[in-house]
Design a protein around this motif. Structure first.
Motif, mmCIF file in Angstrom:
data_model
loop_
_atom_site.group_PDB
_atom_site.id
_atom_site.type_symbol
_atom_site.label_atom_id
_atom_site.label_comp_id
_atom_site.label_asym_id
_atom_site.label_seq_id
_atom_site.Cartn_x
_atom_site.Cartn_y
_atom_site.Cartn_z
ATOM 1 N N GLN A 245 0.834 -1.195 0.000
ATOM 2 C CA GLN A 245 0.000 0.000 0.000
ATOM 3 C C GLN A 245 0.874 1.252 0.000
ATOM 4 O OE1 GLN A 245 -3.050 -0.038 3.059
ATOM 5 N NE2 GLN A 245 -3.113 -2.257 3.089
ATOM 6 N N TYR B 125 0.661 5.419 1.106
ATOM 7 C CA TYR B 125 -0.055 6.432 1.865
ATOM 8 C C TYR B 125 0.650 7.775 1.690
ATOM 9 C CZ TYR B 125 -2.554 2.758 4.459
ATOM 10 O OH TYR B 125 -3.355 1.690 4.810
ATOM 11 N N PHE C 218 -4.631 6.877 2.972
ATOM 12 C CA PHE C 218 -4.468 5.797 2.009
ATOM 13 C C PHE C 218 -4.635 6.311 0.585
ATOM 14 C CE2 PHE C 218 -4.664 1.751 0.071
ATOM 15 C CZ PHE C 218 -5.733 1.758 -0.809
ATOM 16 N N LEU D 81 -3.608 0.485 -3.245
ATOM 17 C CA LEU D 81 -3.201 -0.854 -2.831
ATOM 18 C C LEU D 81 -2.957 -1.682 -4.081
ATOM 19 C CD1 LEU D 81 -4.860 -3.120 -0.164
ATOM 20 C CD2 LEU D 81 -4.514 -3.980 -2.473
ATOM 21 N N GLY E 140 -4.550 -9.622 5.155
ATOM 22 C CA GLY E 140 -5.292 -8.938 6.199
ATOM 23 C C GLY E 140 -4.640 -7.629 6.587
ATOM 24 N N ALA E 141 -5.358 -6.780 7.285
ATOM 25 C CA ALA E 141 -4.867 -5.449 7.620
ATOM 26 C C ALA E 141 -3.978 -5.468 8.850
ATOM 27 C CB ALA E 141 -6.035 -4.498 7.844
ATOM 28 N N ASP E 142 -3.964 -6.544 9.610
ATOM 29 C CA ASP E 142 -3.150 -6.535 10.814
ATOM 30 C C ASP E 142 -1.676 -6.620 10.459
ATOM 31 O OD1 ASP E 142 -2.716 -9.892 11.431
ATOM 32 O OD2 ASP E 142 -4.252 -9.212 10.045
ATOM 33 N N GLY E 143 -0.877 -5.918 11.245
ATOM 34 C CA GLY E 143 0.555 -6.040 11.094
ATOM 35 C C GLY E 143 1.137 -5.336 9.899
ATOM 36 N N LEU E 144 0.517 -4.262 9.422
ATOM 37 C CA LEU E 144 1.125 -3.478 8.349
ATOM 38 C C LEU E 144 2.420 -2.865 8.849
ATOM 39 C CD1 LEU E 144 -1.358 -1.193 6.369
ATOM 40 C CD2 LEU E 144 0.047 -3.052 5.510
ATOM 41 N N THR E 145 3.476 -2.975 8.042
ATOM 42 C CA THR E 145 4.771 -2.392 8.378
ATOM 43 C C THR E 145 5.060 -1.284 7.391
ATOM 44 O OG1 THR E 145 5.538 -4.509 9.230
ATOM 45 C CG2 THR E 145 7.202 -2.855 8.734
ATOM 46 N N PHE E 146 5.432 -0.116 7.917
ATOM 47 C CA PHE E 146 5.637 1.067 7.091
ATOM 48 C C PHE E 146 7.113 1.359 6.882
ATOM 49 C CE2 PHE E 146 1.502 3.124 6.558
ATOM 50 C CZ PHE E 146 0.717 2.395 7.426
ATOM 51 N N GLY E 147 7.443 1.886 5.703
ATOM 52 C CA GLY E 147 8.745 2.474 5.481
ATOM 53 C C GLY E 147 8.799 3.853 6.125
#
Lengths: 112, 114
Positions: free
Chosen positions: B34, B36, B46, B49, B98-105
């Motif tokens: 994704q 953002y 957002f 995706l 799933g949406a849980d545990g998204l890791t961002f740069g």
């Protein structure tokens, strides 16, 4: 439709006090996430909750930090006995099922 | 360990040109990626995706590509405008779905100069 509402926007606490951060998700969303952001740093995942349940708290410090998302009312991120290193922006996000995240505008915590 | 890399330096682009931002990752096999946008003092918003089986996704002036062999996503803004100036974050799911545990740069700060 109201988006994710976080309050307060700014919170100043002295070392040793408690900080309570509130998050009201988008209406109808049952998934809530808390992230922490430091200047020049990325968003760091803290905890993922669904109504009344903590699903994943792997990013949250084991001590002093707790989170809840009760059946009624907002999600609360609670930091006890704050220290200067807790100063950061704390963002809440919500989603429904596997939809992308909707973020609030954050609470900026300053510990003096 | 898992790592997401975005250009840490600010990207300066002249108005009207295409801005291209890069997101590289290692030790991931994400099901989707994704993008953002984050403005100062605000939460991320957002944008797009893209799933692992999609090579390209478009939305108005935005285009995202996803190369799972190179482990890279490119984010393009065509006909850029000063209002596009912001920090752009890429995010990967770390749980395989799933949406849980998204890791961002950490994000790339884009500046569009008039």
């Amino acid at each position: 439709n109201a988006g994710v509402m976080q309050n307060p926007r700014h919170l100043v606490r002295r070392r040793g006090q408690e900080a309570r951060l509130r998050c009201s998700p988008v209406k109808g969303h049952s998934h809530v996430y808390w992230y922490r952001q430091l200047p020049e740093e990325g968003l760091k995942f803290m905890v993922y909750l669904q109504k009344e349940n903590i699903i994943d708290e792997s990013g949250m410090p084991k001590e002093r930090f707790s989170a809840e998302f009760p059946k009624e009312g907002p999600s609360i991120l609670r930091i006890q006995q704050v220290v200067r290193g807790d100063s950061a922006a704390y963002f809440c996000a919500s989603s429904q099922d596997n939809s992308p995240l909707h973020f609030g505008n954050g609470t900026r915590l300053t510990v003096t | 360990s898992q790592k997401i890399e975005q250009n840490s330096e600010a990207l300066n682009i002249q108005e009207g040109k295409t801005a291209t931002l890069t997101c590289n990752y290692t030790n991931y096999s994400p099901a989707y990626l994704q993008w953002y946008r984050q403005d100062p003092g605000r939460g991320p918003v957002f944008l797009l995706l893209i799933r692992e089986n999609e090579k390209e996704k478009r939305k108005e002036r935005l285009k995202v590509t996803f190369d799972t062999t190179l482990k890279q996503s490119l984010f393009h803004i065509t006909a850029s405008q000063p209002a596009d100036s912001a920090t752009y974050l890429c995010a990967l799911d770390s749980s395989g779905g799933g949406a849980d545990g998204l890791t961002f740069g950490k994000g790339t700060h884009l500046i569009i100069q008039p």
